[in-house]
Write a protein that holds these residues in place. Structure first.
Motif, mmCIF file in Angstrom:
data_model
loop_
_atom_site.group_PDB
_atom_site.id
_atom_site.type_symbol
_atom_site.label_atom_id
_atom_site.label_comp_id
_atom_site.label_asym_id
_atom_site.label_seq_id
_atom_site.Cartn_x
_atom_site.Cartn_y
_atom_site.Cartn_z
ATOM 1 N N ARG A 192 -0.924 14.099 3.249
ATOM 2 C CA ARG A 192 0.020 13.183 2.607
ATOM 3 C C ARG A 192 0.706 12.318 3.659
ATOM 4 N N LEU A 193 0.746 11.017 3.395
ATOM 5 C CA LEU A 193 1.428 10.071 4.271
ATOM 6 C C LEU A 193 2.039 8.967 3.422
ATOM 7 N N SER A 194 3.150 8.411 3.877
ATOM 8 C CA SER A 194 3.654 7.198 3.248
ATOM 9 C C SER A 194 2.671 6.077 3.578
ATOM 10 N N LEU A 195 2.682 5.019 2.796
ATOM 11 C CA LEU A 195 1.697 3.956 2.976
ATOM 12 C C LEU A 195 1.855 3.285 4.342
ATOM 13 N N ASP A 196 3.089 3.014 4.769
ATOM 14 C CA ASP A 196 3.270 2.346 6.058
ATOM 15 C C ASP A 196 2.771 3.217 7.208
ATOM 16 N N GLU A 197 2.999 4.541 7.126
ATOM 17 C CA GLU A 197 2.504 5.424 8.176
ATOM 18 C C GLU A 197 0.980 5.505 8.137
ATOM 19 N N PHE A 198 0.428 5.509 6.943
ATOM 20 C CA PHE A 198 -1.035 5.554 6.809
ATOM 21 C C PHE A 198 -1.676 4.330 7.465
ATOM 22 N N VAL A 199 -1.068 3.164 7.271
ATOM 23 C CA VAL A 199 -1.583 1.944 7.902
ATOM 24 C C VAL A 199 -1.579 2.096 9.425
ATOM 25 N N ARG A 200 -0.476 2.592 9.962
ATOM 26 C CA ARG A 200 -0.387 2.760 11.419
ATOM 27 C C ARG A 200 -1.469 3.702 11.938
ATOM 28 N N TRP A 201 -1.713 4.797 11.208
ATOM 29 C CA TRP A 201 -2.687 5.781 11.677
ATOM 30 C C TRP A 201 -4.118 5.315 11.500
#
Length: 291
Positions: A192-201
């Motif tokens: 599980r990740l927030s969308l902004d963190e998912f983009v960064r990763w």
């Protein structure tokens, strides 16, 4: 909302973490970070390695602009551009004069303390290519396109060719084969990740993944690693993010003899881009970058 009609544009949506002048952490858009770079101390993502990836992405945007136009947004003498910033080079271009123009551009920007409107005009021209979803999902391809270009045993439609979120998130970095013993997340939250963190990763994963996390494209005998996986990057850090970007913005090589205009991945037709990779054609249009 379905994935098909969902949108998250990296230019206007907040996803980049920074530290402001008061050491407060903010999450801002690409447009904001470039407009207000002098008011941010540094990038402040989950890891310094992630910050490096985003720094390089921002530099790629700046190179794409200032290798074509000056600080006033005018094409360099001897260059003409269309509305998609594609360059036609005058055969009589004087490259030494062009280098002087680029040096003047860099000096003007540095002394002015901010990036010019040309950066945001360029991003507007390629706005559709910076959507994390949509037809041209940033740094991604669709399922059908992927399956059409990889071996059948890796087709997504057969349940293969997938990478778990917990493997993309390098703070967890866990494959489905072995558990991460000291993971900062419990099992129920590893994917599980927030969308902004998912983009960064996702952007970070593209740069650092080894060959075990990649699938070969039809026609290629081997798999390439992420570019940052095998190099030892060094960059200059300024008093604020604007200075850091400027001090690492190299518009030409010392020994460069002719003009080579930039061609970042978001400007390419994907079919042509893949053909070039399969043929082993190495990009030759970037200046020497330490980062």
């Amino acid at each position: 909302m379905t994935m098909k009609n969902r949108h998250f544009n990296l230019i206007t949506e907040p996803w980049i973490k920074v530290l402001d002048e008061n050491y407060q952490e903010l999450t801002v858009s690409m447009e904001e970070v470039l407009k207000n770079a002098r008011h941010y101390r540094q990038l402040a993502g989950e890891m310094r390695s992630q910050d490096l990836v985003i720094l390089r992405l921002l530099l790629a945007v700046l190179l794409s602009v200032y290798q074509r136009v000056n600080a006033d947004g005018e094409p360099y003498e001897g260059l003409t551009m269309d509305d998609r910033w594609q360059v036609t080079v005058d055969p009589d271009l004087d490259f030494e004069d062009l280098i002087e123009e680029m040096q003047e551009t860099w000096q003007t920007l540095y002394e002015g303390g901010e990036f010019s409107q040309a950066v945001f005009d360029y991003l507007k021209a390629y706005e559709d290519r910076f959507d994390f979803f949509g037809e041209h999902a940033f740094y991604q391809v669709g399922r059908e396109f992927y399956d059409a270009h990889v071996p059948a045993k890796k087709w997504i439609k057969t349940g293969n060719g997938k990478v778990a979120v917990k493997e993309i998130n390098r703070r967890v970095s866990e494959s489905n084969n072995s558990a991460a013993i000291f993971s900062p997340r419990s099992n129920g939250f590893k994917n599980r990740l927030s969308l902004d963190e998912f983009v960064r990763w996702v952007i970070t994963y593209q740069n650092y993944t080894g060959v075990s996390g990649k699938t070969s494209v039809n026609g290629m005998n081997d798999v390439s690693k992420g570019w940052l996986y095998s190099i030892s990057p060094v960059y200059v850090k300024g008093a604020n993010l604007f200075e850091t970007l400027m001090l690492n913005l190299t518009l030409f090589q010392d020994d460069q003899e002719k003009y080579r205009y930039p061609k970042p991945v978001w400007e390419w037709n994907l079919e042509i881009y893949i053909d070039h990779r399969v043929e082993g054609l190495v990009p030759d249009n970037l200046p020497v970058m330490s980062v």
